[in-house]
Design a protein around this motif. Structure first.
Motif, short mmCIF file in Angstrom:
data_model
loop_
_atom_site.label_atom_id
_atom_site.label_comp_id
_atom_site.label_asym_id
_atom_site.label_seq_id
_atom_site.Cartn_x
_atom_site.Cartn_y
_atom_site.Cartn_z
N LEU A 38 56.06 26.91 72.69
CA LEU A 38 55.89 27.86 73.78
C LEU A 38 54.48 27.78 74.37
N VAL A 39 54.23 28.61 75.35
CA VAL A 39 52.93 28.96 75.95
C VAL A 39 52.59 28.18 77.22
N ASN A 40 52.74 26.86 77.27
CA ASN A 40 52.34 26.15 78.49
C ASN A 40 53.02 26.72 79.73
N TRP A 41 54.33 26.86 79.68
CA TRP A 41 55.06 27.42 80.82
C TRP A 41 54.82 28.92 80.93
N ALA A 60 52.18 30.82 80.00
CA ALA A 60 50.87 31.17 80.55
C ALA A 60 50.80 30.87 82.04
N ALA A 61 51.56 29.86 82.47
CA ALA A 61 51.53 29.45 83.87
C ALA A 61 52.36 30.36 84.76
N PHE A 62 53.54 30.77 84.29
CA PHE A 62 54.50 31.39 85.19
C PHE A 62 55.02 32.76 84.74
N ALA A 63 54.52 33.32 83.65
CA ALA A 63 54.99 34.62 83.18
C ALA A 63 53.81 35.57 83.00
N THR A 64 54.06 36.83 83.16
CA THR A 64 53.05 37.82 82.86
C THR A 64 52.98 38.05 81.36
N ARG A 65 51.93 38.70 80.92
CA ARG A 65 51.80 39.00 79.50
C ARG A 65 52.94 39.92 79.07
N GLY A 66 53.32 40.88 79.93
CA GLY A 66 54.39 41.80 79.59
C GLY A 66 55.73 41.10 79.43
N VAL A 67 56.05 40.20 80.35
CA VAL A 67 57.31 39.44 80.27
C VAL A 67 57.31 38.58 79.01
N PHE A 68 56.21 37.92 78.73
CA PHE A 68 56.13 37.06 77.55
C PHE A 68 56.35 37.87 76.28
N ALA A 69 55.71 39.04 76.19
CA ALA A 69 55.85 39.88 75.00
C ALA A 69 57.29 40.34 74.82
N GLY A 125 59.48 27.39 78.55
CA GLY A 125 58.98 28.50 77.76
C GLY A 125 60.01 29.62 77.72
N LEU A 126 59.54 30.84 77.76
CA LEU A 126 60.41 32.01 77.88
C LEU A 126 60.29 32.62 79.27
N SER A 127 59.80 31.82 80.19
CA SER A 127 59.49 32.31 81.53
C SER A 127 60.74 32.44 82.39
N PRO A 128 60.63 33.14 83.53
CA PRO A 128 61.77 33.25 84.45
C PRO A 128 62.16 31.93 85.11
N LYS A 129 61.39 30.87 84.86
CA LYS A 129 61.71 29.56 85.43
C LYS A 129 62.96 28.93 84.82
N ASN A 130 63.38 29.41 83.68
CA ASN A 130 64.54 28.82 83.01
C ASN A 130 65.82 29.04 83.80
N LEU A 165 59.52 37.31 73.92
CA LEU A 165 59.20 36.82 72.58
C LEU A 165 59.86 37.70 71.51
N ARG A 166 59.87 39.01 71.72
CA ARG A 166 60.57 39.89 70.78
C ARG A 166 62.06 39.56 70.75
N ARG A 167 62.60 39.24 71.89
CA ARG A 167 64.02 38.86 71.95
C ARG A 167 64.27 37.57 71.18
N LEU A 168 63.38 36.61 71.32
CA LEU A 168 63.50 35.35 70.58
C LEU A 168 63.42 35.59 69.08
N LEU A 169 62.50 36.43 68.65
CA LEU A 169 62.37 36.74 67.22
C LEU A 169 63.66 37.34 66.67
N ASP A 170 64.30 38.19 67.45
CA ASP A 170 65.57 38.78 67.02
C ASP A 170 66.64 37.71 66.85
N TYR A 171 66.72 36.77 67.79
CA TYR A 171 67.71 35.70 67.70
C TYR A 171 67.46 34.82 66.48
N ILE A 172 66.20 34.48 66.23
CA ILE A 172 65.88 33.62 65.09
C ILE A 172 66.21 34.33 63.78
N GLU A 173 65.88 35.60 63.69
CA GLU A 173 66.19 36.37 62.49
C GLU A 173 67.69 36.45 62.26
N ARG A 174 68.45 36.54 63.33
CA ARG A 174 69.90 36.65 63.23
C ARG A 174 70.57 35.32 62.91
#
Length: 235
Positions: A107-110, A112-121, A76-81, A124-133
């Motif tokens: 996304l989401v499985n990892w 929801a398991a290992f990230a807070t809502r704040g970290v995910f948000a 996911g986008l979790s700190p586990k990466n 996710l904004r960072r991912l959106l910026d990369y995709i847009e770019r």
């Protein structure tokens, strides 16, 4: 299953074995290396798919008569990466592999398991910026939601999972809303709602997911999920 055109775990005897139900990632497989964090797989309709191993090949051009899959494994986008998920973008994903026709974001499985809502948000904004770019406006985006979660959680340290059915639903909705708000008016955006496939089954069938350690979905459900995606893309 996809790269063998359905021949993996095809017989009735095979389908009853543990690897064919839940944990096939531990099995020896010649078509690609399941331990790789990223790979290119060339698919054709007769022989299926094989990982591209020739370092001198043109990674930006797909051979005639084939479809190319660029796969990157993220927790996911979790700190586990490890390394961090955004390293694949900083290395120049589209400049190395070309512009895809379709980008599937799972996304989401990892999360929801290992990230807070704040970290995910924030991530996710960072991912959106990369995709847009990095992705051309004509690249279609498919959002693969988190799979249905049922019945129990793993509370064994050090990897305690923060799971509940409603938590997964919340993360799924936040995921969709964020992409719709950013790209809904400018890109072709689709939702691959794999959670609903299991949600609509009878309770006794939904409870079968507890047979697998990951507690999301058994192999036959994943196969149905993939068929839904194939029907949507090809019909």
């Amino acid at each position: 299953k996809l790269t063998t055109l359905g021949r993996w775990c095809q017989t009735g005897e095979e389908q009853l074995t543990r690897p064919c139900i839940c944990e096939d990632y531990k099995e020896e497989f010649t078509r690609f290396n399941s331990t790789y964090r990223e790979m290119l797989i060339d698919m054709d309709p007769e022989s299926g798919g094989h990982m591209l191993t020739d370092e001198s090949a043109d990674f930006t051009t797909t051979p005639a008569g084939m479809a190319r899959i660029y796969f990157h494994k993220w927790e996911g986008l979790s700190p586990k990466n490890k390394p961090a998920w955004h390293k694949s973008f900083s290395k120049g994903m589209t400049s190395r592999y070309g512009t895809p026709q379709v980008a599937v974001v799972s996304l989401v499985n990892w999360d929801a398991a290992f990230a807070t809502r704040g970290v995910f948000a924030m991530e996710l904004r960072r991912l959106l910026d990369y995709i847009e770019r990095d992705y051309a406006p004509e690249t279609e985006i498919v959002l693969r939601l988190g799979q249905y979660h049922c019945c129990r959680s793993d509370h064994d340290p050090p990897d305690t999972r923060g799971f509940s059915r409603l938590r997964v639903e919340y993360f799924n909705q936040y995921f969709v809303n964020a992409f719709a708000e950013r790209f809904g008016a400018s890109r072709s955006l689709h939702v691959w709602d794999v959670a609903t496939i299991t949600e609509r089954r009878q309770w006794s069938h939904r409870n079968e997911s507890t047979d697998c350690n990951a507690n999301h979905a058994r192999a036959e459900i994943v196969e149905t999920e993939n068929q839904v995606l194939m029907n949507a893309m090809c019909n």
